[in-house]
Design an enzyme around this catalytic site. Structure first.
Site, PDB file in Angstrom:
ATOM      1  N   GLU A 118       0.830  -1.036   0.080  1.00 53.47           N
ATOM      2  CA  GLU A 118       0.139  -0.050   0.162  1.00 53.47           C
ATOM      3  C   GLU A 118       0.919   1.342  -0.084  1.00 53.47           C
ATOM      4  O   GLU A 118       1.801   1.448   0.720  1.00 53.47           O
ATOM      5  CB  GLU A 118      -1.102   0.054   1.260  1.00 53.47           C
ATOM      6  CG  GLU A 118      -2.327   0.697   1.022  1.00 53.47           C
ATOM      7  CD  GLU A 118      -3.061  -0.378  -0.200  1.00 53.47           C
ATOM      8  OE1 GLU A 118      -3.094   0.234  -1.439  1.00 53.47           O
ATOM      9  OE2 GLU A 118      -3.365  -1.419   0.144  1.00 53.47           O
ATOM     10  N   ALA A 123     -16.414   2.114  -3.338  1.00 56.39           N
ATOM     11  CA  ALA A 123     -16.183   1.313  -2.275  1.00 56.39           C
ATOM     12  C   ALA A 123     -14.612   0.958  -2.082  1.00 56.39           C
ATOM     13  O   ALA A 123     -14.044   0.576  -1.252  1.00 56.39           O
ATOM     14  CB  ALA A 123     -16.945  -0.080  -1.989  1.00 56.39           C
ATOM     15  N   GLU A 159      -8.211   7.120 -17.565  1.00 60.59           N
ATOM     16  CA  GLU A 159      -8.535   7.864 -16.517  1.00 60.59           C
ATOM     17  C   GLU A 159      -7.624   8.860 -16.187  1.00 60.59           C
ATOM     18  O   GLU A 159      -8.132   9.839 -15.676  1.00 60.59           O
ATOM     19  CB  GLU A 159      -8.160   6.659 -15.139  1.00 60.59           C
ATOM     20  CG  GLU A 159      -8.617   7.013 -13.995  1.00 60.59           C
ATOM     21  CD  GLU A 159      -9.545   5.879 -13.266  1.00 60.59           C
ATOM     22  OE1 GLU A 159     -10.085   5.019 -13.670  1.00 60.59           O
ATOM     23  OE2 GLU A 159      -9.828   6.428 -12.103  1.00 60.59           O
ATOM     24  N   ASP A 179      -4.880  -0.903 -10.752  1.00 63.05           N
ATOM     25  CA  ASP A 179      -6.449  -1.422 -10.760  1.00 63.05           C
ATOM     26  C   ASP A 179      -6.638  -2.105 -12.100  1.00 63.05           C
ATOM     27  O   ASP A 179      -7.205  -2.977 -12.221  1.00 63.05           O
ATOM     28  CB  ASP A 179      -7.266  -0.142 -10.523  1.00 63.05           C
ATOM     29  CG  ASP A 179      -6.995   0.695  -9.300  1.00 63.05           C
ATOM     30  OD1 ASP A 179      -6.126  -0.181  -8.470  1.00 63.05           O
ATOM     31  OD2 ASP A 179      -7.537   1.619  -9.013  1.00 63.05           O
TER      32      ASP A 179
HETATM   33  P1  ADP Z   1     -14.390   2.954  -7.579  1.00 63.18           P
HETATM   34  O1  ADP Z   1     -13.885   3.265  -6.337  1.00 63.18           O
HETATM   35  O2  ADP Z   1     -15.360   1.844  -7.381  1.00 63.18           O
HETATM   36  O3  ADP Z   1     -13.669   2.883  -8.641  1.00 63.18           O
HETATM   37  P2  ADP Z   1     -15.117   5.608  -8.802  1.00 63.18           P
HETATM   38  O4  ADP Z   1     -15.826   6.782  -8.218  1.00 63.18           O
HETATM   39  O5  ADP Z   1     -13.533   5.796  -9.127  1.00 63.18           O
HETATM   40  O6  ADP Z   1     -15.379   4.330  -7.831  1.00 63.18           O
HETATM   41  O7  ADP Z   1     -15.724   5.205 -10.144  1.00 63.18           O
HETATM   42  C1  ADP Z   1     -17.276   4.783 -10.281  1.00 63.18           C
HETATM   43  C2  ADP Z   1     -17.723   5.139 -11.705  1.00 63.18           C
HETATM   44  O8  ADP Z   1     -17.512   4.164 -12.430  1.00 63.18           O
HETATM   45  C3  ADP Z   1     -19.009   5.420 -11.612  1.00 63.18           C
HETATM   46  O9  ADP Z   1     -19.554   6.758 -11.498  1.00 63.18           O
HETATM   47  C4  ADP Z   1     -19.537   5.017 -13.172  1.00 63.18           C
HETATM   48  O10 ADP Z   1     -19.174   6.195 -14.117  1.00 63.18           O
HETATM   49  C5  ADP Z   1     -18.519   3.840 -13.209  1.00 63.18           C
HETATM   50  N1  ADP Z   1     -19.295   2.743 -12.988  1.00 63.18           N
HETATM   51  C6  ADP Z   1     -18.902   1.767 -11.920  1.00 63.18           C
HETATM   52  N2  ADP Z   1     -19.639   0.703 -12.104  1.00 63.18           N
HETATM   53  C7  ADP Z   1     -20.613   0.747 -12.738  1.00 63.18           C
HETATM   54  C8  ADP Z   1     -21.608   0.066 -13.326  1.00 63.18           C
HETATM   55  N3  ADP Z   1     -21.901  -0.861 -12.769  1.00 63.18           N
HETATM   56  N4  ADP Z   1     -22.296   0.806 -14.550  1.00 63.18           N
HETATM   57  C9  ADP Z   1     -22.102   1.656 -14.990  1.00 63.18           C
HETATM   58  N5  ADP Z   1     -21.189   2.560 -14.500  1.00 63.18           N
HETATM   59  C10 ADP Z   1     -20.299   1.971 -13.823  1.00 63.18           C
HETATM   60 MG    MG Z   2     -12.165   4.256  -9.547  1.00 66.94          MG
END
Ligand code: ADP
Ligand code: MG
Length: 384
Positions: free
Chosen positions: A34, A123, A160, A172
């Site tokens: 980490e 999460a 990203e 990731d």
């Molecule tokens: P995480 O920590 O889970 O990566 P982020 O905030 O970085 O969270 O990314 C979340 C974004 O990824 C959402 O706002 C959406 O744009 C996209 N996303 C994640 N899961 C889904 C899903 N099941 N369907 C559509 N978009 C998704």
């Molecule tokens: Mg993310």
């Protein structure tokens, strides 16, 4: 019903025909390593059994219709106009991947698609990387072009950085694209070399979401990065990955107590990643115990030297470590909230989950979420 079935059903319902392709990309959890990634160091993530799926069918025109199961929303745009700011926010990650492909000269057709997943969003299990990678998989399949799993991951990283504007590391997307069932990935964040580490039989990975949302993480993260750079400069190394314990001790009186502890975390964490990978991959037995101890030591170092834990993460990790059959637990992710991870004996995992949730809820007043998984395969696409 599996996510794949949900997405397939929804596609038939929405478009009155079957999809031609289904792509899948998993989330990930970092077992150990980490804050080492931006120090050119080592990480040991695994892809998890939760994933994003997208079902699609090419169209004759340049229109893309994208239906989101999880956001209860759909959107339409032209494949030639992907950064329209009026489109829904959730569609930005999928559009980013299409944008990357178009920019690289892959001439994509329009298509109809349904996207859905069971990676909890925001999460810390990297649902965003899964969306980027799944859309790269889909786009490539629609054009018939091929790329290595590593290049798909690096494409997702560029999405990203360049389209979303998040300066993330490579872990990731690499875990999502390059994961192998029953294996963790030892990633060298400098050379991007990846080694598959077979997980010993008989253990489950348990992810424990503290339900404490990460506050302050951006400013603290930036500060830690600056502290690492400052420490590396004093130690005379390019990055803390190149520093040694002996070198650190020799320079102790030139380092503030804070910089000394930050550097000690990075140096010892890199050693723990290597030790854990070696132990898990060993065929002599006892690997889980050694790796579990590395997880416990990692948490103490993140808490005391790197100071990125918090009350909720400490409580969760302490409860987990006290359970029978738990080899070791630690916080995972940037810190200040989010998830912890544990390696737990398969036979004890049911009792572990039943015990940890209620004790944690009682101590913190928060309702945690626990996810049991094995290390899963990376992204792919199938014709249906
Ligand atoms: P995480 O920590 O889970 O990566 P982020 O905030 O970085 O969270 O990314 C979340 C974004 O990824 C959402 O706002 C959406 O744009 C996209 N996303 C994640 N899961 C889904 C899903 N099941 N369907 C559509 N978009 C998704
Ligand atoms: Mg993310």
């Amino acid at each position: 019903m599996t996510v794949r079935d949900t997405v397939l059903d929804r596609f038939r319902e929405q478009f009155d025909e079957a999809p031609a392709l289904v792509a899948r990309a998993p989330g990930r959890v970092n077992l150990i390593g980490e804050h080492t990634d931006y120090n050119d160091g080592f990480v040991l993530p695994a892809a998890i059994e939760r994933a994003v799926h997208v079902a699609a069918r090419p169209r004759a025109d340049s229109t893309v219709t994208l239906v989101s199961v999880d956001f209860h929303s759909d959107t339409q745009f032209s494949i030639d106009d992907l950064d329209d700011p009026d489109l829904p926010a959730w569609s930005k990650y999928p559009r980013g991947a299409l944008w990357w492909l178009q920019n690289r000269g892959h001439s994509l057709p329009g298509f109809d698609a349904v996207i859905g997943g069971d990676i909890p969003i925001g999460a810390g299990l990297s649902s965003s990387a899964a969306v980027e990678v799944v859309m790269i998989e889909l786009g490539l399949a629609l054009t018939g072009a091929e790329m290595s799993q590593q290049d798909k991951a690096l494409a997702g990283v560029e999405v990203e950085h360049q389209f979303i504007g998040m300066p993330c590391g490579v872990m990731d997307q690499m875990a999502s694209a390059m994961g192998v069932a029953q294996h963790a990935l030892l990633i060298d964040c400098r050379s991007l070399d990846v080694r598959q580490v077979k997980m010993p039989a008989g253990a489950s990975i348990v992810i424990m979401d503290t339900a404490k949302r990460r506050g302050l993480v951006d400013s603290a993260y930036a500060r830690r990065r600056e502290e690492c750079e400052a420490a590396a400069e004093i130690l005379g190394v390019e990055a803390l990955r190149d520093a040694t314990r002996d070198g650190l001790e020799a320079a102790r009186d030139r380092l503030s107590s804070v910089l000394y502890r930050r550097a000690r975390h990075i140096i010892t964490e890199n050693l723990r990643v290597q030790a854990a990978a070696l132990a898990l991959g060993s065929t002599h037995g006892g690997g889980l115990k050694t790796a579990g101890q590395a997880l416990r030591d990692s948490h103490a170092s993140l808490r005391d030297d790197y100071e990125v834990s918090c009350y909720e993460l400490d409580v969760m990790v302490d409860i987990a470590n006290a359970q029978a059959g738990c080899y070791g637990a630690r916080m995972t992710g940037a810190g200040f909230g989010g998830c912890a991870v544990a390696l737990v004996d398969e036979g004890a995992v049911e009792a572990f989950v039943a015990a940890v949730g209620p004790v944690y809820a009682e101590k913190t007043g928060l309702e945690p979420h626990l996810y049991v998984t094995q290390a899963a395969a990376g992204s792919g696409v199938e014709r249906v």
